[in-house]
Design a protein around this motif. Sequence first.
Motif, mmCIF file in Angstrom:
data_model
loop_
_atom_site.group_PDB
_atom_site.id
_atom_site.type_symbol
_atom_site.label_atom_id
_atom_site.label_comp_id
_atom_site.label_asym_id
_atom_site.label_seq_id
_atom_site.Cartn_x
_atom_site.Cartn_y
_atom_site.Cartn_z
ATOM 1 N N ALA A 1 0.810 -1.228 0.000
ATOM 2 C CA ALA A 1 0.000 0.000 0.000
ATOM 3 C C ALA A 1 0.836 1.267 0.000
ATOM 4 C CB ALA A 1 -0.935 -0.015 1.208
ATOM 5 N N ILE A 2 1.954 1.254 0.734
ATOM 6 C CA ILE A 2 2.736 2.490 0.839
ATOM 7 C C ILE A 2 3.302 2.921 -0.508
ATOM 8 C CG2 ILE A 2 4.931 1.368 1.454
ATOM 9 C CD1 ILE A 2 5.282 3.697 3.506
ATOM 10 N N TYR A 3 3.439 1.997 -1.438
ATOM 11 C CA TYR A 3 3.994 2.330 -2.751
ATOM 12 C C TYR A 3 2.922 2.606 -3.806
ATOM 13 C CZ TYR A 3 8.453 0.862 -0.766
ATOM 14 O OH TYR A 3 9.575 0.755 0.027
ATOM 15 N N ILE A 4 1.669 2.552 -3.426
ATOM 16 C CA ILE A 4 0.618 2.798 -4.423
ATOM 17 C C ILE A 4 0.743 4.200 -5.048
ATOM 18 C CG2 ILE A 4 -1.884 3.075 -4.747
ATOM 19 C CD1 ILE A 4 -2.234 0.642 -2.861
ATOM 20 N N PRO A 5 1.031 5.251 -4.264
ATOM 21 C CA PRO A 5 1.188 6.562 -4.909
ATOM 22 C C PRO A 5 2.328 6.580 -5.933
ATOM 23 C CG PRO A 5 0.882 6.809 -2.543
ATOM 24 C CD PRO A 5 1.052 5.344 -2.795
ATOM 25 N N GLN A 6 3.426 5.916 -5.626
ATOM 26 C CA GLN A 6 4.547 5.851 -6.570
ATOM 27 C C GLN A 6 4.123 5.112 -7.847
ATOM 28 O OE1 GLN A 6 7.735 3.144 -5.528
ATOM 29 N NE2 GLN A 6 9.230 4.188 -6.822
ATOM 30 N N ALA B 1 -11.140 1.185 1.531
ATOM 31 C CA ALA B 1 -11.459 1.082 0.104
ATOM 32 C C ALA B 1 -11.381 2.454 -0.550
ATOM 33 C CB ALA B 1 -12.864 0.487 -0.059
ATOM 34 N N ALA B 2 -11.917 3.474 0.132
ATOM 35 C CA ALA B 2 -11.931 4.825 -0.446
ATOM 36 C C ALA B 2 -10.511 5.353 -0.652
ATOM 37 C CB ALA B 2 -12.723 5.766 0.457
ATOM 38 N N MET B 3 -9.591 4.963 0.239
ATOM 39 C CA MET B 3 -8.193 5.406 0.093
ATOM 40 C C MET B 3 -7.558 4.777 -1.146
ATOM 41 S SD MET B 3 -7.056 5.196 4.062
ATOM 42 C CE MET B 3 -7.932 6.163 5.295
ATOM 43 N N LEU B 4 -7.850 3.509 -1.381
ATOM 44 C CA LEU B 4 -7.330 2.849 -2.594
ATOM 45 C C LEU B 4 -7.904 3.539 -3.835
ATOM 46 C CD1 LEU B 4 -7.600 -0.923 -1.572
ATOM 47 C CD2 LEU B 4 -5.561 0.518 -1.545
ATOM 48 N N TRP B 5 -9.182 3.830 -3.767
ATOM 49 C CA TRP B 5 -9.871 4.484 -4.886
ATOM 50 C C TRP B 5 -9.287 5.873 -5.146
ATOM 51 C CZ3 TRP B 5 -12.719 2.759 -8.656
ATOM 52 C CH2 TRP B 5 -13.543 3.625 -9.361
ATOM 53 N N LEU C 1 -14.237 -0.440 -6.680
ATOM 54 C CA LEU C 1 -13.088 -1.320 -6.908
ATOM 55 C C LEU C 1 -13.566 -2.693 -7.385
ATOM 56 C CD1 LEU C 1 -11.209 -0.530 -3.572
ATOM 57 C CD2 LEU C 1 -10.324 -0.008 -5.866
ATOM 58 N N THR C 2 -12.782 -3.319 -8.241
ATOM 59 C CA THR C 2 -13.092 -4.686 -8.667
ATOM 60 C C THR C 2 -12.318 -5.649 -7.771
ATOM 61 O OG1 THR C 2 -13.380 -3.992 -10.958
ATOM 62 C CG2 THR C 2 -12.939 -6.327 -10.585
ATOM 63 N N PRO C 3 -13.031 -6.448 -6.985
ATOM 64 C CA PRO C 3 -12.321 -7.408 -6.124
ATOM 65 C C PRO C 3 -11.726 -8.552 -6.944
ATOM 66 C CG PRO C 3 -14.643 -7.128 -5.449
ATOM 67 C CD PRO C 3 -14.494 -6.500 -6.791
ATOM 68 N N ILE C 4 -10.509 -8.929 -6.584
ATOM 69 C CA ILE C 4 -9.928 -10.184 -7.096
ATOM 70 C C ILE C 4 -10.048 -11.156 -5.925
ATOM 71 C CG2 ILE C 4 -7.854 -11.331 -7.970
ATOM 72 C CD1 ILE C 4 -6.883 -8.624 -9.046
#
Length: 249
Positions: A44-49, A80-84, A121-124
């Motif tokens: 998660a910490i690297y999602i912005p990168q 979920a909203a943070m990922l979005w 979000l689409t769940p896998i």
Amino acid sequence: MRQTLVAGNWKMNGSREENRHLLDGIKAGLSEGVGAEVVVCPPAIYIPQVARRLNGSGITWGGQDLSLHESGAYTGEISAAMLWDYQCRYVIIGHSERRSLHGETDAQVAEKFLVAQKVGLTPILCIGELLEEREAGETEAVVARQLDAVIDASGIQAIAGSVIAYEPVWAIGTGKTASPQQAQDVHAFIRQRVATQNTDVAEKVQILYGGSVKPDNAAELFAMADIDGGLIGGASLDAEGFLAICRAV
Ligand code: PGA
């Protein structure tokens, strides 16, 4: 015709520097496109990168897990909203490492599935049996139970807006891959189980295989009728290997 999808689950690996190399390698290798949708799921910490580097590349990204709460006093959790917010399109739900190391139950996985879809979000959705369950002939019962928990909570239509990943736990990170036929048999069972409730949804839903997918076994797995791509752990950390898997489609 279902679109093939190849998703890399980086698990708890990487650094800013390593990610830069990996992402640049993947981007360069995919500049002419492949016949699959390609997704990476970093810590998660690297999602912005990842979002910054992949923006506009055609490669999409997702989270590895999410909180079942929307917001509030849940130290260490990611919603979920943070990922979005960082343009994640996907999120892995119910990975066997979450189930075994963090005690996630079928009911919690089903709740997370709902929470993910609620924000778009689409769940896998990961399902799969342990070695002792396979040896006891319980594979179908286990995947049916894990799948039914989600269908009972979300309804069959929700499955159409998701991706299912069949990951036999004994094949994850062990170098032991299910044979193409072993995987195909379970994929066909999963699709059939969805079809008992809705044949259109069954026809449409992508079912990925995960568990020691490597460049040298990807093509024969992806060639099976009910295998629509892969969820790749270890082999997604090396650009050349990951690209070879994407090209095996
Ligand atoms: P693996 O992991 O490819 O390293 O076996 C797959 C997964 O856990 O999704």
